[in-house]
Each structure stands twice: as C-alpha cells, then as structure tokens.
Scaffold this active site. Sequence first.
Site, short mmCIF file in Angstrom:
data_model
loop_
_atom_site.label_atom_id
_atom_site.label_comp_id
_atom_site.label_asym_id
_atom_site.label_seq_id
_atom_site.Cartn_x
_atom_site.Cartn_y
_atom_site.Cartn_z
N GLY A 6 0.63 -1.17 -0.05
CA GLY A 6 0.02 -0.21 0.04
C GLY A 6 0.92 1.12 0.11
O GLY A 6 2.09 1.31 -0.25
N ASN A 7 0.32 2.43 0.41
CA ASN A 7 0.73 3.68 0.30
C ASN A 7 0.27 4.51 1.11
O ASN A 7 -0.74 4.08 1.82
CB ASN A 7 1.11 4.19 -1.15
CG ASN A 7 -0.40 4.66 -1.70
OD1 ASN A 7 -1.16 5.53 -1.06
ND2 ASN A 7 -0.92 3.72 -2.74
N HIS A 8 1.16 5.76 1.46
CA HIS A 8 0.58 6.78 2.71
C HIS A 8 -0.36 7.48 2.44
O HIS A 8 -0.88 8.50 3.14
CB HIS A 8 1.88 7.45 3.11
CG HIS A 8 2.87 6.65 3.88
ND1 HIS A 8 2.65 5.77 4.93
CD2 HIS A 8 4.08 6.43 3.72
CE1 HIS A 8 3.65 5.61 5.31
NE2 HIS A 8 4.77 5.46 4.40
N SER A 9 -1.00 7.26 1.10
CA SER A 9 -2.06 8.63 0.93
C SER A 9 -3.27 8.42 1.88
O SER A 9 -3.87 7.33 2.24
CB SER A 9 -2.65 8.20 -0.52
OG SER A 9 -3.71 9.28 -0.72
N ALA A 53 -3.89 7.85 -5.00
CA ALA A 53 -2.50 7.38 -5.35
C ALA A 53 -2.69 5.85 -5.49
O ALA A 53 -3.05 4.89 -4.72
CB ALA A 53 -1.72 7.29 -4.11
#
Length: 404
Positions: free
Chosen positions: A211-214, A278
């Site tokens: 995943g990512n930090h968005s 994102a």
Amino acid sequence: MRDQPRVVLGVGGGIAAYKACELLRRLTESGHAVRVVPTAAALRFVGAPTWSALSGAPVATEVWDDVHEVPHVRIGQEADLVVVAPATADVLSRAATGRADDLLTNVLLTARCPVVFAPAMHTEMWEHPATRENVATLRRRGAVVIEPAEGRLTGADTGKGRLPDPAALFDVCRRVLARGAAPVPADLAGRHVVVSAGGTREPLDPVRYLGNHSSGKQGYALARTAAARGARVTLVAANTALPDPAGVRVVPVGSADELEKAVREAAADADAVVMAAAVADFRPAVRAGQKIKKREGHEPEPIALVRNPDILAGLAADRPQGQVVAGFAAETEDVLANGRAKLARKGCDLLVVNRVGEGLAFGTEENEAVIVEAGGAETPVPHGPKEALADRVWDVVARLLDAR
Ligand code: CTP
C-alpha cells in the site's frame, strides 16, 4: 456574546432530529451562539428541555412565545447562518412556498444570511416531483440544499434519504459561515463529477497488502468543494478513514482493479473525472489464497510484481466527447519538468503537479502545487489548505467545461 457567530438551528419533525443534538453540540463547543427553533412536530421526537440545555438558550416553536421581543423577526435578522437539520418534506415545502405558519418559517423569511437545508426523509418522499421542485426552488434562491446520504432508513428499508453525519453537517456549516455573504459559485450546478481519493492496497494474501501513505484528504477536499459548487459528486474512496462528505455519493474500493472498475462505471455519464488517488503501479503477480507461512530453514520467497493498468491514461484515451479528465502528479524531484512530461504521457486535460516526500502533501492538511493544462497554461497555487487547491482545480475544470 456579540462577536460569536450566531447560528439558528431549525429542526424539522423527523426521527433524525436526534442527530441534530450532536450538530448542536459541535456548534456550541466551537464557539457559536446557537438558537434552536424546532417545529412542533420536531418536539415529538426530541423535547424542548434537550434543545434548551444543549444550546443554553430559550426554545420556542411558535411566534406567540415572548412576543414582546418580536422573535419571528429578530431571530432571523440577527443570524449569521440558518441551518435546518433535518429538513423534512414538509419544512422544504413550507420554505419553498414562503409560508409563515410557525417560528421556523418566519425565521426563514426574515433571515438574510446563508441558509443550509439538510433534508432527511424516506426515499419515495425525496424523489417525489413535489419535493424535487421545492428543492430546485430553494437552490435557485441561493439556499444550500445538501443531498441526503444513502443507507438504512427508519424502518428495515434502505435508500437515499438519511441525514448525513453530524460531523459532515458541521463541516458544511463551518465552510458556509467562513464564506460569509459571498455568493456561492454554482458553476458546477447540473454537472456530474467523479473524484478518486486515497491509496490502493494490492493484496499479497488474505491478510497482507502492498500500500501507500495517501490519506485521501486532497480527494475529499475536491469532493466537498465540488458539492458546494453545485455538482453531483461520486467519490471513489480507496482505503480512507475520513467521514463521508455531506451530499456526496461515496463508493469504497480496495485495490487498483476495484478502483478502475468503480471510476469507469461512474465516469460513463460524468462531465469531469479527477484522479486524486495514489494508485499502485504494480501488484503482486500472485495473490495467495491462504496466508503465506514462514517456513523454518527457508529464505523468504521474492515477491514477483506485475504492472497495473494506468487508469488515468485509460480514462483520457476513452473519454466521451466533452469530458474533462484531470490527474495529480506526485514528484520528488524536477517537479515541473516531470509534471509536464507526465501530462503529455497520460493525455489528460490537466495535471495538478505537487512535490511529495517527508512531511509534504501526504496526510497533511495543506498542499502547494502547479496546475498544468494541456493547452499550456500553468497556474501556481501557493501553499495553503487542501480545500483552496481543490477550488482552484474546479476553477480550471469549470472553465474548460464551459468552453466545450
Ligand atoms: N494513476 C493511475 N493509474 C496508475 C498510476 C497512477 O490512474 N496505475 C494516476 C494517479 O491517480 C494520478 C496520476 O496517475 O492522478 C499520476 O500518478 P503518479 O504516481 O504521480 O504517476 P505515475 O504514472 O505512477 O508515474 P511515475 O511512477 O513515473 O512517477
């Protein structure tokens, strides 16, 4: 007391009146002087002592109470904001036809400040042509009428008609108050816009993902501001933990795959699509059906990745005539040059180019960017709240839509 913003909370006779107690608390705790004006029917759901105790002010439903103070004129005249929550079909009808048969309708006729209606009723009542016309009339006169939320209604049934969450209503009140007497730019009225927000999660197995930090904050700001400018908004939200914005249809998704499907479906009849999510460029080649186990004495298996489709480029390539397609470009270096090249590569109409990295953009309340258009125009947006950037994006989208 004089410099506290004065809010009139009108309460209609619906079961959602109990949620207005929470809105009232939020308003008073954040320093607003609130006068509650329930209808007689509202008092069948929540009694006057509750409103009076929570607001610290007297509560009346009729023009005959405290007549010496001429409350039917004074309360409306002195208000900085009138918010009616829940606004029942009956209240909307009486407001639209200019009735003055109780204190609330008198207040609505004498108020010259912004007025917000938060309707709540059964789906059939909301969809009835009589209610549709009343809502259209109120909006034409400049009132903000929030779209009801979808979900469980009073009985076992579900559908459109729920009062949005008090936190979302409070947010609308705060923004309308901040705008003051400035006219509402309704330049997106009649338009359907689709916004994607958050960050995708690409599953490795049933319990793990890449995943990512968005956080989704910029996408939610876009959804809120578009709704405030009159648009019908679909917000495709990937793994966000933010309250549903009032009046916005929220479609929750997980992976890039699901996001693409939801955005494409909503985009079919949209005037504009803004991809603020994102999206993971890669996903694990194999999604294990069972939890991946560590095996004693064995090195971990490398994770093979495959490319995800470029959703933005696909939307731009397949867009129906006249649709505006916009994206975001998160860059860590050579920000503008990379942004311009990315705009050309993706084939969209505009790209919001911003710098990301430690403490920048992701999860923060503020943002700074340059809006780059396919036509060559570049609009720098100085460091400021994500809602301010969102409004500049809609300025450009509205201009492009009007020119088509
Ligand atoms: N985007 C998309 N589909 C993807 C990747 C990104 O639709 N598979 C969209 C994002 O929503 C955003 C824009 O493309 O609006 C730019 O995303 P960004 O990650 O900055 O660009 P990439 O194409 O991933 O380029 P790079 O990794 O080379 O920076």
